[in-house]
Write a protein that holds these residues in place. Structure first.
Motif, PDB file in Angstrom:
ATOM      1  N   LEU A   1      23.237  21.170  -7.926  1.00  0.00           N
ATOM      2  CA  LEU A   1      23.854  22.457  -8.213  1.00  0.00           C
ATOM      3  C   LEU A   1      25.308  22.490  -7.761  1.00  0.00           C
ATOM      4  CD1 LEU A   1      23.560  25.340  -9.247  1.00  0.00           C
ATOM      5  CD2 LEU A   1      22.771  26.011  -6.967  1.00  0.00           C
ATOM      6  N   VAL A   2      25.569  22.075  -6.529  1.00  0.00           N
ATOM      7  CA  VAL A   2      26.945  22.082  -6.025  1.00  0.00           C
ATOM      8  C   VAL A   2      27.817  21.131  -6.837  1.00  0.00           C
ATOM      9  CG1 VAL A   2      28.416  21.537  -4.051  1.00  0.00           C
ATOM     10  CG2 VAL A   2      26.266  22.766  -3.702  1.00  0.00           C
ATOM     11  N   ALA A   3      27.291  19.956  -7.137  1.00  0.00           N
ATOM     12  CA  ALA A   3      28.055  18.993  -7.924  1.00  0.00           C
ATOM     13  C   ALA A   3      28.370  19.536  -9.313  1.00  0.00           C
ATOM     14  CB  ALA A   3      27.281  17.682  -8.036  1.00  0.00           C
ATOM     15  N   ALA A   4      27.398  20.216  -9.926  1.00  0.00           N
ATOM     16  CA  ALA A   4      27.629  20.782 -11.257  1.00  0.00           C
ATOM     17  C   ALA A   4      28.716  21.841 -11.223  1.00  0.00           C
ATOM     18  CB  ALA A   4      26.322  21.364 -11.806  1.00  0.00           C
ATOM     19  N   VAL A   5      28.665  22.723 -10.229  1.00  0.00           N
ATOM     20  CA  VAL A   5      29.674  23.783 -10.126  1.00  0.00           C
ATOM     21  C   VAL A   5      31.066  23.184  -9.941  1.00  0.00           C
ATOM     22  CG1 VAL A   5      30.489  25.693  -8.700  1.00  0.00           C
ATOM     23  CG2 VAL A   5      28.057  25.525  -9.276  1.00  0.00           C
ATOM     24  N   VAL A   6      31.173  22.208  -9.036  1.00  0.00           N
ATOM     25  CA  VAL A   6      32.479  21.580  -8.782  1.00  0.00           C
ATOM     26  C   VAL A   6      33.018  20.916 -10.038  1.00  0.00           C
ATOM     27  CG1 VAL A   6      33.659  19.742  -7.509  1.00  0.00           C
ATOM     28  CG2 VAL A   6      32.087  21.272  -6.318  1.00  0.00           C
ATOM     29  N   LEU A   7      32.181  20.126 -10.699  1.00  0.00           N
ATOM     30  CA  LEU A   7      32.645  19.400 -11.881  1.00  0.00           C
ATOM     31  C   LEU A   7      32.980  20.332 -13.039  1.00  0.00           C
ATOM     32  CD1 LEU A   7      30.249  16.310 -11.846  1.00  0.00           C
ATOM     33  CD2 LEU A   7      32.724  16.300 -11.501  1.00  0.00           C
ATOM     34  N   LEU A   8      32.202  21.389 -13.217  1.00  0.00           N
ATOM     35  CA  LEU A   8      32.497  22.340 -14.295  1.00  0.00           C
ATOM     36  C   LEU A   8      33.822  23.066 -14.045  1.00  0.00           C
ATOM     37  CD1 LEU A   8      28.952  23.865 -14.960  1.00  0.00           C
ATOM     38  CD2 LEU A   8      30.248  22.337 -16.475  1.00  0.00           C
ATOM     39  N   LEU A   9      34.095  23.409 -12.784  1.00  0.00           N
ATOM     40  CA  LEU A   9      35.355  24.085 -12.461  1.00  0.00           C
ATOM     41  C   LEU A   9      36.552  23.152 -12.607  1.00  0.00           C
ATOM     42  CD1 LEU A   9      34.329  26.199  -9.317  1.00  0.00           C
ATOM     43  CD2 LEU A   9      34.796  27.031 -11.637  1.00  0.00           C
ATOM     44  N   VAL A  10      36.370  21.896 -12.200  1.00  0.00           N
ATOM     45  CA  VAL A  10      37.487  20.943 -12.255  1.00  0.00           C
ATOM     46  C   VAL A  10      37.746  20.467 -13.683  1.00  0.00           C
ATOM     47  CG1 VAL A  10      38.247  18.633 -11.554  1.00  0.00           C
ATOM     48  CG2 VAL A  10      37.222  20.169  -9.872  1.00  0.00           C
ATOM     49  N   CYS A  11      36.684  20.113 -14.404  1.00  0.00           N
ATOM     50  CA  CYS A  11      36.847  19.522 -15.729  1.00  0.00           C
ATOM     51  C   CYS A  11      36.994  20.554 -16.839  1.00  0.00           C
ATOM     52  CB  CYS A  11      35.651  18.629 -16.045  1.00  0.00           C
ATOM     53  SG  CYS A  11      35.434  17.251 -14.900  1.00  0.00           S
ATOM     54  N   ARG A  12      36.343  21.723 -16.650  1.00  0.00           N
ATOM     55  CA  ARG A  12      36.344  22.766 -17.683  1.00  0.00           C
ATOM     56  C   ARG A  12      36.081  22.174 -19.068  1.00  0.00           C
ATOM     57  NH1 ARG A  12      41.958  25.598 -16.323  1.00  0.00           N
ATOM     58  NH2 ARG A  12      42.451  23.406 -15.965  1.00  0.00           N
TER      59      ARG A  12
END
Length: 321
Positions: free
Chosen positions: A78-89
């Protein structure tokens, strides 16, 4: 060099996006470089990813008493998904059906690999768990390699894996052994779909989407096992650290590496994972190495070095042709 179908466009590598680590790595990969650097670059990415994921795994073992194996996996994804979605968009439109099938399969493979492995380390020590898990990539290297020399390196690595196991796994929990072997099978699947995702999506967009798929699939299991313990601030903080070390950083590095590194060579290099895990176990969990384990580590390192030399030799041959 970066494949044409995954090379960033001018708009992607503009000043506005080049500030992210993923964009910077993709831009560097697209730039013309000497052949030798181009061959060794992906190798460095794989090694850095392996170090990160194994130390993250050792940290996860210390977190399991707080949240359980499934709870730790849920936090990690979950944390990894949130970080990657925010960074990569990542953009959601413009992808084919085959693109979405690939990224969903990649997400399922990540979730399965993580869930099975954490269930294994909840029952057996970290070193043997990783040793059993690495049999998946080794099998992949044997099945997919088109060069006889790669079979030699795979055999050498397999010998090291056998030594690292102490000559057998009879004293281990059979359920934990089964989970570790299952994690190895999912790891081989992860390697396959990571490479396909890297070819179909720019930068780390496919990874971000796949991580979101894995998080959605696993979150109900984590909630069922850990419940409100997942909301404890200390648990959340440690879970975030595990996510960054074990998911965000290594998966991004490996996805970028697989764009330029053949899957058989990548799979053989995964033989280094037991050695890295043993080091992490010693430094974080206080697990000492025996002389036989040290010899085993030397064998798997020799196998990985041989795979690297083979890859560099192929690059030189192509350059001279």
């Amino acid at each position: 060099m970066t494949r044409p179908d995954t090379a960033p466009s001018a708009s992607v590598t503009s000043a506005a996006t080049a500030t992210t680590p993923e964009a910077a790595l993709a831009t560097a990969a697209a730039a013309p470089q000497p052949r030798r650097i181009d061959s060794l670059g992906p190798v460095a990415l794989v090694l850095a990813g392996g170090i990160s994921v194994q130390f993250g795994g050792a940290l996860a073992v210390t977190l399991m008493p707080r949240a359980g194996a499934l709870g730790v996996v849920s936090l990690r994804l979950l944390v990894a998904a949130v970080v990657l979605l925010l960074v990569c968009r990542p953009r959601l439109r413009g992808h084919s059906r085959a693109d979405w099938v690939t990224v969903v399969a990649f997400g399922i493979a990540m979730a399965g690999m993580n869930g099975l492995f954490y269930e294994a380390v909840a029952r057996i020590p970290l070193g043997p768990a990783v040793t059993l898990e690495v049999l998946g990539p080794l099998a992949l290297s044997v099945l997919t390699s088109r060069r006889a020399l790669n079979l030699v390196w795979a055999g050498l690595a397999l010998g090291g894996v056998f030594l690292l196991s102490g000559g057998g796994f009879g004293d281990l929990d059979p359920v934990g052994v089964a989970f570790a072997l299952g994690a190895g099978a999912m790891w081989a699947t992860y390697i396959t779909f990571s490479a396909r995702t890297g070819r179909r999506f720019p930068q780390a967009d496919g990874l971000a989407l796949a991580m979101a798929v894995g998080a959605v699939l696993f979150l109900p299991l984590g909630i069922a096992e850990a419940g409100t313990r997942l909301l404890d601030p200390v648990t959340l903080g440690l879970g975030a650290a595990v996510a960054l070390l074990s998911s965000v950083l290594p998966y991004t590095l490996e996805l970028l590496a697989l764009r330029r590194l053949p899957a058989p060579t990548f799979a053989i290099m995964m033989s280094l994972e037991p050695a890295i895990a043993a080091t992490a176990g010693f430094l974080i969990l206080g697990q000492a190495l025996s002389p036989i384990e040290a010899v085993a580590i030397a064998l798997v390192i020799a196998a990985s070095m041989g795979a690297v030399r083979t890859q560099v030799g192929r690059g030189k041959a192509a350059h001279n042709a």
